[in-house]
Design an enzyme around this catalytic site. Structure first.
Site, PDB file in Angstrom:
ATOM      1  N   SER A  42      -2.604  -3.651   4.949  1.00  0.00           N
ATOM      2  CA  SER A  42      -2.327  -2.459   5.990  1.00  0.00           C
ATOM      3  C   SER A  42      -1.182  -3.141   7.346  1.00  0.00           C
ATOM      4  CB  SER A  42      -3.361  -3.508   7.164  1.00  0.00           C
ATOM      5  OG  SER A  42      -2.880  -2.616   8.780  1.00  0.00           O
ATOM      6  N   GLY A  61       0.501  -0.884   0.215  1.00  0.00           N
ATOM      7  CA  GLY A  61      -0.099  -0.123  -0.434  1.00  0.00           C
ATOM      8  C   GLY A  61       0.711   1.421   0.015  1.00  0.00           C
ATOM      9  N   HIS A  62       1.821   1.327   0.665  1.00  0.00           N
ATOM     10  CA  HIS A  62       2.976   2.015   0.629  1.00  0.00           C
ATOM     11  C   HIS A  62       3.907   2.436  -0.509  1.00  0.00           C
ATOM     12  CE1 HIS A  62       2.438   1.299   5.094  1.00  0.00           C
ATOM     13  NE2 HIS A  62       1.945   2.879   4.996  1.00  0.00           N
ATOM     14  N   ASP A 107      -7.526   4.696   3.804  1.00  0.00           N
ATOM     15  CA  ASP A 107      -8.384   5.548   5.529  1.00  0.00           C
ATOM     16  C   ASP A 107      -9.184   6.855   4.653  1.00  0.00           C
ATOM     17  OD1 ASP A 107      -6.292   4.414   7.162  1.00  0.00           O
ATOM     18  OD2 ASP A 107      -5.275   4.228   5.451  1.00  0.00           O
ATOM     19  N   ARG A 156      -0.905  -3.726  10.143  1.00  0.00           N
ATOM     20  CA  ARG A 156      -1.574  -4.500  11.488  1.00  0.00           C
ATOM     21  C   ARG A 156      -1.475  -5.750  11.095  1.00  0.00           C
ATOM     22  NH1 ARG A 156      -4.175   0.881  13.017  1.00  0.00           N
ATOM     23  NH2 ARG A 156      -3.419   1.341  14.843  1.00  0.00           N
TER      24      ARG A 156
HETATM   25  P1  AMP Z   1      -0.236   4.440   7.608  1.00  0.00           P
HETATM   26  O1  AMP Z   1       1.566   4.201   7.488  1.00  0.00           O
HETATM   27  O2  AMP Z   1      -0.616   2.923   8.118  1.00  0.00           O
HETATM   28  O3  AMP Z   1      -0.690   5.707   8.477  1.00  0.00           O
HETATM   29  O4  AMP Z   1       0.001   4.792   6.391  1.00  0.00           O
HETATM   30  C1  AMP Z   1       0.457   5.864   5.777  1.00  0.00           C
HETATM   31  C2  AMP Z   1      -0.344   5.828   3.920  1.00  0.00           C
HETATM   32  O5  AMP Z   1      -0.507   4.485   3.227  1.00  0.00           O
HETATM   33  C3  AMP Z   1      -1.717   6.506   4.077  1.00  0.00           C
HETATM   34  O6  AMP Z   1      -2.061   7.635   3.315  1.00  0.00           O
HETATM   35  C4  AMP Z   1      -2.241   5.537   3.669  1.00  0.00           C
HETATM   36  O7  AMP Z   1      -3.984   5.625   2.919  1.00  0.00           O
HETATM   37  C5  AMP Z   1      -1.768   4.182   2.765  1.00  0.00           C
HETATM   38  N1  AMP Z   1      -1.894   2.927   2.915  1.00  0.00           N
HETATM   39  C6  AMP Z   1      -1.915   2.345   3.780  1.00  0.00           C
HETATM   40  N2  AMP Z   1      -2.239   1.193   3.508  1.00  0.00           N
HETATM   41  C7  AMP Z   1      -3.149   1.371   2.260  1.00  0.00           C
HETATM   42  C8  AMP Z   1      -3.230   0.115   1.136  1.00  0.00           C
HETATM   43  N3  AMP Z   1      -3.559  -0.916   1.330  1.00  0.00           N
HETATM   44  N4  AMP Z   1      -3.315   0.922  -0.347  1.00  0.00           N
HETATM   45  C9  AMP Z   1      -2.884   1.986  -0.503  1.00  0.00           C
HETATM   46  N5  AMP Z   1      -2.244   2.849   0.856  1.00  0.00           N
HETATM   47  C10 AMP Z   1      -2.828   2.592   1.683  1.00  0.00           C
END
Ligand code: AMP
Length: 283
Positions: free
Chosen positions: A187, A34-35, A152, A189
């Site tokens: 994710s 995702g990142h 998100d 998590r």
């Molecule tokens: P986080 O590290 O969970 O705070 O996420 C950092 C960024 O990555 C945020 O903009 C999230 O929306 C994005 N993100 C997390 N998981 C995904 C995913 N599966 N697909 C696209 N973007 C994601």
């Protein structure tokens, strides 16, 4: 070659020497596909890409998983290196919050209609914490573009509000949710799910697709589509649903029961101790 930067002064120094447009990709680390999709979009559109890695204490409640949140700076650096990220900015909390008690007492507070719905109902102060940290990083980095994931969705709306409210000179870019082949949204998590829980978790996206299909075909109203999806999930007692709602695409308001498009279905659920969210647009 990716450089790891830890201090505000050092990141400001390298930014002063960097080519624009400059992209900022905010993350809490433990990077996954995702990142990476955000990084790729940033690399595509900008000359310099900064990924920040910061587990923001302000956006976790007292009973949430701040201490357990997965951290893996070595693996993250490798991923950034592989994807030609220019700088990883991974400051300590004291760099971002010189006076953290004051930051906790005086966070940036998005309007109630954005903050107290959906995830905000159970995650008190979460979106104030998000708005506060993003404003700090925007003030430090002053990027031209900032990248967020649609997974998100409520966060995305909070950032949209933040940029407008403070008239910030940055363009918000949103990227589609990246998913495993099962449909499960990536994710950080997810790594805490057992294999069995991961298989069960894939039903969350299936339930969203089901609701979308039922609405679009004209078979059911929104409320009936949600009910059908809840029935679909009911054979999985491991899935504890927090909410399953339809919300307007432009402002996350509630939508009329007979709406056919222009909204999202959103779900939040716990599987064991792991809280997962996902959504689908009904176009
Ligand atoms: P986080 O590290 O969970 O705070 O996420 C950092 C960024 O990555 C945020 O903009 C999230 O929306 C994005 N993100 C997390 N998981 C995904 C995913 N599966 N697909 C696209 N973007 C994601």
């Amino acid at each position: 070659m990716t450089s790891l930067i830890k201090s505000v002064q050092d990141i400001k120094n390298v930014i002063a020497e960097s080519e624009r447009p400059l992209a900022l990709v905010p993350t809490m680390g433990s990077l996954h596909e995702g990142h990476i999709s955000l990084i790729k979009a940033a690399k595509n559109e900008c000359r310099t890409t900064i990924v920040y890695i910061f587990v923001n204490p302000l956006q976790f409640g007292p009973n949430e998983d701040f201490n357990e949140y997965p951290r893996n700076i070595t693996g993250d650096l490798k991923i950034c290196e592989e994807n030609n990220v220019d700088f990883v900015f991974a400051p300590e909390a004291g760099e971002i919050y010189p006076d953290i008690e004051n930051a906790k007492k005086n966070p940036i507070t998005p309007p109630d209609k954005l903050r107290n719905i959906l995830c905000g109902r159970t995650r008190q102060n979460h979106f104030s914490g998000v708005a506060t940290v993003i404003k700090r990083f925007l003030d430090i980095v002053e990027p031209d573009f900032i990248y967020f994931g649609e997974k998100d969705l409520q966060q995305l709306h909070v950032i949209k509000w933040l940029i407008k409210e403070f008239n910030l000179p940055v363009t918000l870019k949103s990227c589609p949710t990246a998913r495993e082949s099962t449909g499960l949204a990536y994710s950080s998590r997810n790594k805490y799910l057992t294999h069995e829980q991961e298989v069960i978790a894939a039903n969350l996206y299936k339930s969203l697709k089901l609701a979308k299909g039922n609405t679009r075909s004209g078979m059911f109203s929104i409320n009936k589509s949600i009910l059908e999806s809840l029935i679909f999930l009911s054979p999985f007692p491991e899935i504890k649903i927090e909410y399953f709602e339809a919300r307007d695409k432009t402002n996350l308001d509630k939508v009329a029961d007979d709406a056919k498009h222009g909204f999202y279905y959103l779900i939040a659920a716990r599987i064991g101790k792991i809280r997962l969210i996902d959504n689908i647009e009904v176009t």
